[in-house]
Design an enzyme around this catalytic site. Structure first.
Site, PDB file in Angstrom:
ATOM      1  N   CYS A 141       5.290  27.218  33.115  1.00 16.68           N
ATOM      2  CA  CYS A 141       4.517  26.005  33.424  1.00 16.68           C
ATOM      3  C   CYS A 141       4.429  25.090  32.211  1.00 16.68           C
ATOM      4  O   CYS A 141       3.374  24.479  31.949  1.00 16.68           O
ATOM      5  CB  CYS A 141       3.114  26.329  33.931  1.00 16.68           C
ATOM      6  SG  CYS A 141       3.121  27.258  35.457  1.00 16.68           S
ATOM      7  N   LYS A 157      -8.022  35.243  33.754  1.00 19.84           N
ATOM      8  CA  LYS A 157      -7.325  35.629  32.523  1.00 19.84           C
ATOM      9  C   LYS A 157      -8.282  36.354  31.574  1.00 19.84           C
ATOM     10  O   LYS A 157      -7.909  36.764  30.483  1.00 19.84           O
ATOM     11  CB  LYS A 157      -6.756  34.390  31.825  1.00 19.84           C
ATOM     12  CG  LYS A 157      -5.617  33.731  32.622  1.00 19.84           C
ATOM     13  CD  LYS A 157      -5.140  32.485  31.925  1.00 19.84           C
ATOM     14  CE  LYS A 157      -4.328  31.575  32.811  1.00 19.84           C
ATOM     15  NZ  LYS A 157      -2.969  32.025  33.055  1.00 19.84           N
ATOM     16  N   GLN A 172      -6.274  30.187  27.526  1.00 18.08           N
ATOM     17  CA  GLN A 172      -5.708  31.298  26.738  1.00 18.08           C
ATOM     18  C   GLN A 172      -6.598  31.685  25.564  1.00 18.08           C
ATOM     19  O   GLN A 172      -6.246  32.590  24.804  1.00 18.08           O
ATOM     20  CB  GLN A 172      -4.302  30.925  26.216  1.00 18.08           C
ATOM     21  CG  GLN A 172      -3.273  30.721  27.298  1.00 18.08           C
ATOM     22  CD  GLN A 172      -2.952  32.002  28.082  1.00 18.08           C
ATOM     23  OE1 GLN A 172      -3.251  33.114  27.667  1.00 18.08           O
ATOM     24  NE2 GLN A 172      -2.348  31.821  29.241  1.00 18.08           N
ATOM     25  N   HIS A 215       0.178  23.231  29.106  1.00 20.66           N
ATOM     26  CA  HIS A 215       0.495  23.798  30.424  1.00 20.66           C
ATOM     27  C   HIS A 215       0.550  22.619  31.411  1.00 20.66           C
ATOM     28  O   HIS A 215      -0.172  21.633  31.241  1.00 20.66           O
ATOM     29  CB  HIS A 215      -0.642  24.753  30.788  1.00 20.66           C
ATOM     30  CG  HIS A 215      -0.451  25.532  32.046  1.00 20.66           C
ATOM     31  ND1 HIS A 215      -0.653  24.998  33.286  1.00 20.66           N
ATOM     32  CD2 HIS A 215      -0.092  26.821  32.245  1.00 20.66           C
ATOM     33  CE1 HIS A 215      -0.429  25.920  34.213  1.00 20.66           C
ATOM     34  NE2 HIS A 215      -0.081  27.041  33.599  1.00 20.66           N
ATOM     35  N   ASP A 235      -8.431  22.861  26.653  1.00 15.97           N
ATOM     36  CA  ASP A 235      -8.019  23.836  27.664  1.00 15.97           C
ATOM     37  C   ASP A 235      -8.095  25.223  27.020  1.00 15.97           C
ATOM     38  O   ASP A 235      -7.246  25.612  26.223  1.00 15.97           O
ATOM     39  CB  ASP A 235      -6.582  23.503  28.095  1.00 15.97           C
ATOM     40  CG  ASP A 235      -5.996  24.563  29.015  1.00 15.97           C
ATOM     41  OD1 ASP A 235      -6.689  25.558  29.300  1.00 15.97           O
ATOM     42  OD2 ASP A 235      -4.837  24.393  29.429  1.00 15.97           O
TER      43      ASP A 235
HETATM   44  N1  PMP Z   1      -3.817  26.255  30.753  1.00 17.07           N
HETATM   45  C1  PMP Z   1      -3.185  27.273  30.164  1.00 17.07           C
HETATM   46  C2  PMP Z   1      -2.979  27.227  28.672  1.00 17.07           C
HETATM   47  C3  PMP Z   1      -2.746  28.354  30.922  1.00 17.07           C
HETATM   48  O1  PMP Z   1      -2.108  29.366  30.329  1.00 17.07           O
HETATM   49  C4  PMP Z   1      -2.971  28.352  32.311  1.00 17.07           C
HETATM   50  C5  PMP Z   1      -2.488  29.507  33.183  1.00 17.07           C
HETATM   51  N2  PMP Z   1      -1.215  29.947  32.898  1.00 17.07           N
HETATM   52  C6  PMP Z   1      -3.634  27.268  32.877  1.00 17.07           C
HETATM   53  C7  PMP Z   1      -4.049  26.234  32.069  1.00 17.07           C
HETATM   54  C8  PMP Z   1      -3.899  27.177  34.341  1.00 17.07           C
HETATM   55  O2  PMP Z   1      -4.714  28.217  34.772  1.00 17.07           O
HETATM   56  P1  PMP Z   1      -5.000  28.391  36.323  1.00 17.07           P
HETATM   57  O3  PMP Z   1      -3.674  28.533  36.990  1.00 17.07           O
HETATM   58  O4  PMP Z   1      -5.827  29.613  36.400  1.00 17.07           O
HETATM   59  O5  PMP Z   1      -5.709  27.158  36.762  1.00 17.07           O
END
Ligand code: PMP
Length: 407
Positions: A361, A221, A198, A119, A195
């Site tokens: 993203c 999430k 997910q 991401h 990270d």
């Molecule tokens: N890492 C992953 C794998 C994600 O899916 C996301 C959110 N789509 C993020 C990081 C970032 O999360 P946040 O916008 O809540 O900081």
């Protein structure tokens, strides 16, 4: 079995006169009543500024706040509450590590290794650290099914100071071999950030077993409110890191020209925190425990496998990510031949179906896969097969509206 949908009032909403079918839980999950009620209770009975006073409400707020820290510690099997730092979200947690650790530890000649599936939160951040330090940013690439082959781990070598990798891809749905990555990184004495944005909503995470140095995720999430995230870091590493943000509560003594900093974890929590979010995270953990991970996993895998089968049967659908269920989570990305993902999403929305469209993203990943843009349906245990039936049936309608014959 209990009908968990009753726990989520928003699932009764209508969208454009149709029953809502929410297939975007990977972007943000919905919140169960118990989470909403916990926040309401906190605001009605306990709200004060934690750690800021000795009056009753400040003490109640402190207790509410710190009890969630212990809950998170236990939930993830961290060794100590000193290792649990509240942030705004996963993105802020990654930035904290990048600025407070990497900027001081990485230099020219070193490498930072990430995967192409990161991401932007876990990609742009390291790209900027590489630019600032002169280190090389190296990528591990996925195969044509969206899995990370173990051969790619050779990119981690003696020059590597940091490895940052997603636990589960938000686009491909693949679960990455994080144990092997952590082992390999530690062989060359690199630090590893996983990270888990997910992963935590879907699978139990045992940090002592994983043995990563940092782990991050966002509450929103995993059924809590927005505005709360967690950084886990090993105590001995956090102890030697400089603060990220400066201000109230992260200090011990302040003089005109000098300041000494508070102990862990407060050293990294400057200013008033999003206590309602943190309270909601505690309630979300209680809720996950009540539903249990095995139930979440079983239902989500059943839904994902069902959706994959149905989508694969449509000749105009191309799946982006593993075509089968091996090491896969509850995310299915796809391209509808001849139809832009934004059109797919807008037409489905007319039928009450919410799916995500775009680059998710993860622009470098989509560019690498030569996909450029795609649609994504993501599932939570509160979805049903009937919802998937409607979603997949309406894809025929999407093709028809856009001027193609359907099947
Ligand atoms: N890492 C992953 C794998 C994600 O899916 C996301 C959110 N789509 C993020 C990081 C970032 O999360 P946040 O916008 O809540 O900081």
């Amino acid at each position: 079995m209990k009908n968990f949908r009753e726990d989520f009032p928003i699932l009764n909403e209508e969208v454009r006169g149709q029953k809502l079918i929410y297939l975007d839980s990977a972007a943000t999950s919905q919140r169960p009543l118990k989470v909403l009620e916990a926040v309401m209770k906190y605001d009605k009975e306990e709200n004060g500024n934690p750690h800021r006073g000795s009056h009753t409400l400040s003490l109640r707020a402190t207790e509410a706040f710190e009890s969630v820290r212990e809950k998170v510690r236990e939930f993830l099997n961290a060794r100590s509450t000193k290792e649990i730092i509240f942030t705004k979200n996963a993105t802020e947690a990654i930035n904290l590590v990048a600025y407070s650790y990497a900027l001081n530890e990485v230099q020219k000649g070193d490498s930072i290794v990430i995967t192409i599936a990161e991401h932007h939160a876990n990609l742009v951040t390291w790209q900027q650290i590489a630019k600032k330090t002169g280190a090389e940013l190296r990528f591990m690439y996925v195969d044509d099914q969206g899995r990370l082959p173990l051969e790619e781990l050779h990119k981690i070598d003696e020059t590597t100071k940091i490895v940052a990798c997603t636990h589960m891809s938000n686009v491909l749905g693949s679960i990455f071999p994080v144990k092997e990555i952590i082992r390999k990184a530690h062989e060359v004495e690199a630090k590893v950030l996983i990270d888990g944005a997910q992963a935590v909503p879907h699978m139990p995470v045992d940090l002592q077993e994983l043995d990563c140095d940092f782990y991050v995720f966002s509450g929103h999430k995993m059924y809590s409110l927005m505005g709360v995230g967690v950084l886990y870091g090993k105590e001995e590493i956090l102890e030697n890191m400089e603060p990220f943000l400066f201000g109230g509560d992260m200090i011990e003594y302040v003089y005109e020209q000098e300041t000494s900093f508070n102990e862990l974890p407060y050293k990294f929590e400057a200013g008033t925190q999003g206590v309602e979010g943190i309270v909601s995270l505690g309630a979300a953990i209680d809720y996950i425990r009540e539903v249990t991970y095995p139930v979440i996993h079983e239902r989500e895998m059943e839904l994902t496998s069902y959706a994959l089968q149905k989508l694969k049967a449509l000749p105009y659908i191309k799946i982006v990510g593993p075509p089968d269920m091996e090491d896969r989570g509850a995310v299915v990305s796809f391209v509808v031949d001849g139809v832009h993902p934004h059109d797919v999403s807008m037409i489905l929305d007319h039928y009450g179906v919410g799916v995500r469209a775009g680059h998710h993203c993860a622009q470098p990943l989509l560019r690498y896969l030569k996909v450029f843009s795609c649609s994504r349906a993501s599932f939570a245990f509160y979805n049903t097969k009937e919802e998937i039936d409607v979603f997949v049936d309406k894809l025929d309608e999407v093709r028809r509206v856009m001027g193609y014959g359907s099947k």
